[in-house]
Scaffold this motif. Structure first.
Motif, PDB file in Angstrom:
ATOM      1  N   THR A   1       1.587  -0.783  -0.239  1.00  0.00           N
ATOM      2  CA  THR A   1       0.122  -0.453  -0.169  1.00  0.00           C
ATOM      3  C   THR A   1       0.978   1.567  -0.157  1.00  0.00           C
ATOM      4  O   THR A   1       0.020   2.309  -0.202  1.00  0.00           O
ATOM      5  N   ILE A   2       2.121   1.393   0.145  1.00  0.00           N
ATOM      6  CA  ILE A   2       3.363   2.128  -0.277  1.00  0.00           C
ATOM      7  C   ILE A   2       3.661   2.035  -0.725  1.00  0.00           C
ATOM      8  O   ILE A   2       4.418   0.798  -1.072  1.00  0.00           O
ATOM      9  N   VAL A   3       4.557   1.761  -1.306  1.00  0.00           N
ATOM     10  CA  VAL A   3       5.604   1.978  -2.901  1.00  0.00           C
ATOM     11  C   VAL A   3       6.303   2.675  -3.402  1.00  0.00           C
ATOM     12  O   VAL A   3       6.316   5.036  -2.877  1.00  0.00           O
ATOM     13  N   PRO A   4       7.461   2.740  -3.993  1.00  0.00           N
ATOM     14  CA  PRO A   4       8.715   3.729  -4.163  1.00  0.00           C
ATOM     15  C   PRO A   4       8.539   4.210  -5.611  1.00  0.00           C
ATOM     16  O   PRO A   4       7.546   3.598  -5.985  1.00  0.00           O
ATOM     17  N   ILE A   5       8.939   5.294  -6.177  1.00  0.00           N
ATOM     18  CA  ILE A   5       7.893   6.110  -6.841  1.00  0.00           C
ATOM     19  C   ILE A   5       9.419   7.724  -7.225  1.00  0.00           C
ATOM     20  O   ILE A   5      10.674   8.198  -6.513  1.00  0.00           O
ATOM     21  N   GLN A   6       9.506   7.272  -8.900  1.00  0.00           N
ATOM     22  CA  GLN A   6      10.498   7.602  -8.864  1.00  0.00           C
ATOM     23  C   GLN A   6       9.974   9.647 -10.122  1.00  0.00           C
ATOM     24  O   GLN A   6       9.614   9.450 -10.974  1.00  0.00           O
ATOM     25  N   PHE A   7       9.924  10.485  -9.165  1.00  0.00           N
ATOM     26  CA  PHE A   7       9.428  11.739  -9.850  1.00  0.00           C
ATOM     27  C   PHE A   7      10.356  12.931 -10.205  1.00  0.00           C
ATOM     28  O   PHE A   7      11.203  12.950  -9.968  1.00  0.00           O
ATOM     29  N   ARG A   8       9.934  12.754 -12.031  1.00  0.00           N
ATOM     30  CA  ARG A   8      11.119  13.617 -12.097  1.00  0.00           C
ATOM     31  C   ARG A   8      10.673  15.017 -12.305  1.00  0.00           C
ATOM     32  O   ARG A   8       9.629  15.564 -12.795  1.00  0.00           O
ATOM     33  N   THR A   9      11.908  15.793 -11.868  1.00  0.00           N
ATOM     34  CA  THR A   9      11.149  17.488 -12.617  1.00  0.00           C
ATOM     35  C   THR A   9      12.218  17.864 -13.609  1.00  0.00           C
ATOM     36  O   THR A   9      12.091  16.701 -14.772  1.00  0.00           O
ATOM     37  N   ALA A  10      12.014  19.582 -13.865  1.00  0.00           N
ATOM     38  CA  ALA A  10      12.814  19.692 -15.255  1.00  0.00           C
ATOM     39  C   ALA A  10      14.486  19.659 -14.723  1.00  0.00           C
ATOM     40  O   ALA A  10      14.825  19.164 -15.811  1.00  0.00           O
ATOM     41  N   THR A  11      14.697  19.360 -13.823  1.00  0.00           N
ATOM     42  CA  THR A  11      16.277  19.564 -13.690  1.00  0.00           C
ATOM     43  C   THR A  11      16.552  18.314 -12.218  1.00  0.00           C
ATOM     44  O   THR A  11      17.632  17.987 -12.006  1.00  0.00           O
ATOM     45  N   LYS A  12      15.719  17.468 -12.369  1.00  0.00           N
ATOM     46  CA  LYS A  12      16.206  16.199 -11.159  1.00  0.00           C
ATOM     47  C   LYS A  12      15.371  15.302 -11.468  1.00  0.00           C
ATOM     48  O   LYS A  12      14.161  15.884 -11.628  1.00  0.00           O
ATOM     49  N   LEU A  13      15.884  13.774 -10.762  1.00  0.00           N
ATOM     50  CA  LEU A  13      15.303  12.461 -10.597  1.00  0.00           C
ATOM     51  C   LEU A  13      14.857  12.530  -8.956  1.00  0.00           C
ATOM     52  O   LEU A  13      15.664  12.315  -8.853  1.00  0.00           O
TER      53      LEU A  13
END
Length: 456
Positions: free
Chosen positions: A262-274
């Motif tokens: 129910t809680i999972v890892p995620i990769q969130f990409r912005t304009a300059t960083k992951l």
């Protein structure tokens, strides 16, 4: 492995962390020593005859620990001990806080009905993966907890991304926990952080709060009503975006919910960083749906009918503006339509216009317009045309249908129908406000109150 090597023949210390081995007066020193060591290796010369000893912990302890050199594919230089007991001398003993975290993870997993164990070695090809605490979760899920509470600086913590990638490749979800702010700010893996606490506090069954590493995703549309700036750097792009916001979670709940999925890892990409952090599985599904959907809102229509002096925060009663409004001529509509009702004041005063119904009859009103027979659309009890109310109801119904769908393709088609209905409402409101010289914002606000206040 060690970074300081003692050369028995040259009688010098070699610092492998520096390009010149800390001897700028000796050019090409590394190439010379490394090629010689490789030559000895190919000829089968034993390690204790290659003139290299540990010049750090072992030398300080008075132990002759022989070593050989190794060059990694990424260009990193390493000196490897010949015997395992010499290598173990460099290992920092586990602290009481580290043991307390391991015990807490085991206890939290057991309370959630999951099996777990500490210091687990997992076979990975020709090598092994050493995990501080491994939790066996639901549906074959395995969470590998790594606790880092050492006193070295953030630049001294090396190989985190390589270890995390190796674990992921072998079916282990890496979960790194720390009490150091500089570690938690790294993005080489999914870090979580709690406050620095003594071992007896960590081992207690009370609440242990995770203050960093868990996020809640706020989903919003980039229009004139949005409170977040557009991540693309434009004024308003009309697209849907997600913004992560910090959120606290209890450490025991984090252990159990990561094992349950129910809680999972995620990769969130912005304009300059992951960025890498943890979110709920529901937020992850919505974020994946957002990335797969390229639908955008129709471009906003310009409305230049509102005077420059108008403001959304103006007072509801302005006698001076009311007198000015009464002196203005009533706009002429196309032939075949009736005169505008006198209770609606021009410009911005929709609220005083409603109050005007209860005022004395001898108050000055708009001059009669019997010479120009006009007729506006049929109006309901709210004072708004029934056509506007019907269009707003239709748009709200399309939005409700969208909220009940789950498939990406169905959501995409329904979202487009909702946008078309909303666009039609906006165009009708704009036309009505322009025709009657009314404030468009007030008309739209009153329309939504009328439709949504009745439960439609």
């Amino acid at each position: 492995m060690a970074n300081i090597v003692w050369h028995t023949k040259f009688q010098i210390l070699l610092d492998l962390t520096k390009d010149d081995l800390d001897h700028p007066e000796l050019p090409d020193l590394w190439e010379t020593i490394y090629r010689t060591d490789r030559y000895y290796g190919h000829r089968g010369v034993p390690v204790h005859q290659r003139d290299l000893q540990c010049g750090g912990v072992c030398r300080d302890a008075g132990v002759e620990a022989w070593m050989h050199l190794r060059l990694r594919a990424n260009g990193r230089r390493e000196a490897v001990h010949e015997r395992r007991e010499d290598e173990a001398r460099h290992t920092v003993p586990m602290s009481d806080e580290h043991k307390a975290y391991q015990e807490r993870i085991l206890r939290a997993a057991e309370e959630g009905g999951f099996h777990s164990d500490s210091e687990v070695r997992t076979r990975a090809g020709r090598s092994w993966i050493q995990t501080d605490t491994l939790v066996e979760g639901a549906d074959g899920r395995r969470i590998g907890w790594e606790v880092q509470l050492s006193s070295v600086g953030s630049e001294g913590l090396r190989g985190v991304r390589a270890r995390a990638a190796k674990a992921e490749k072998n079916g282990i979800t890496p979960a790194w926990h720390t009490d150091r702010a500089d570690y938690a700010q790294r993005h080489d893996t999914h870090w979580t952080r709690s406050n620095s606490l003594p071992a007896y506090v960590i081992a207690k069954t009370g609440d242990l709060r995770v203050i960093s590493g868990f996020r809640k995703l706020d989903f919003w549309r980039c229009d004139v009503h949005a409170i977040h700036p557009c991540p693309h750097g434009v004024r308003r792009c009309g697209k849907a975006h997600a913004t992560p916001t910090p959120k606290d979670v209890l450490f025991d709940d984090l252990v159990r919910q990561t094992a349950a999925g129910t809680i999972v890892p995620i990769q969130f990409r912005t304009a300059t960083k992951l960025h890498r952090f943890w979110v709920t599985s529901a937020d992850q599904e919505r974020y994946n749906d957002l990335l797969s959907d390229t639908t955008t809102l129709p471009p906003a229509r310009d409305d230049n009918t509102v005077p420059a002096r108008a403001s959304r925060n103006r007072p509801t009663c302005r006698p001076d503006l009311a007198a000015t409004a009464l002196a203005q001529p009533t706009p002429t509509l196309p032939a075949g339509q009736g005169a505008a009702p006198p209770q609606l004041l021009p410009a911005q005063l929709t609220a005083p216009a409603i109050e005007a119904d209860s005022e004395p009859a001898d108050r000055p009103t708009t001059p009669p317009q019997a010479d120009h027979p006009q007729q506006l659309p049929t109006e309901g009890r709210s004072g708004l045309p029934e056509k506007l109310i019907e269009l707003q109801q239709a748009a709200d119904n399309e939005h409700r249908k969208l909220q009940q769908l789950h498939g990406n393709e169905e959501c995409k088609q329904q979202r487009f129908r909702w946008f078309e209905a909303a666009c039609e409402v906006q165009a009708a409101v704009t036309q009505y406000a322009r025709t009657n010289r009314l404030n468009r914002y007030e008309i739209e606000k009153e329309l939504r109150c009328v439709v949504r206040g009745t439960g439609n």
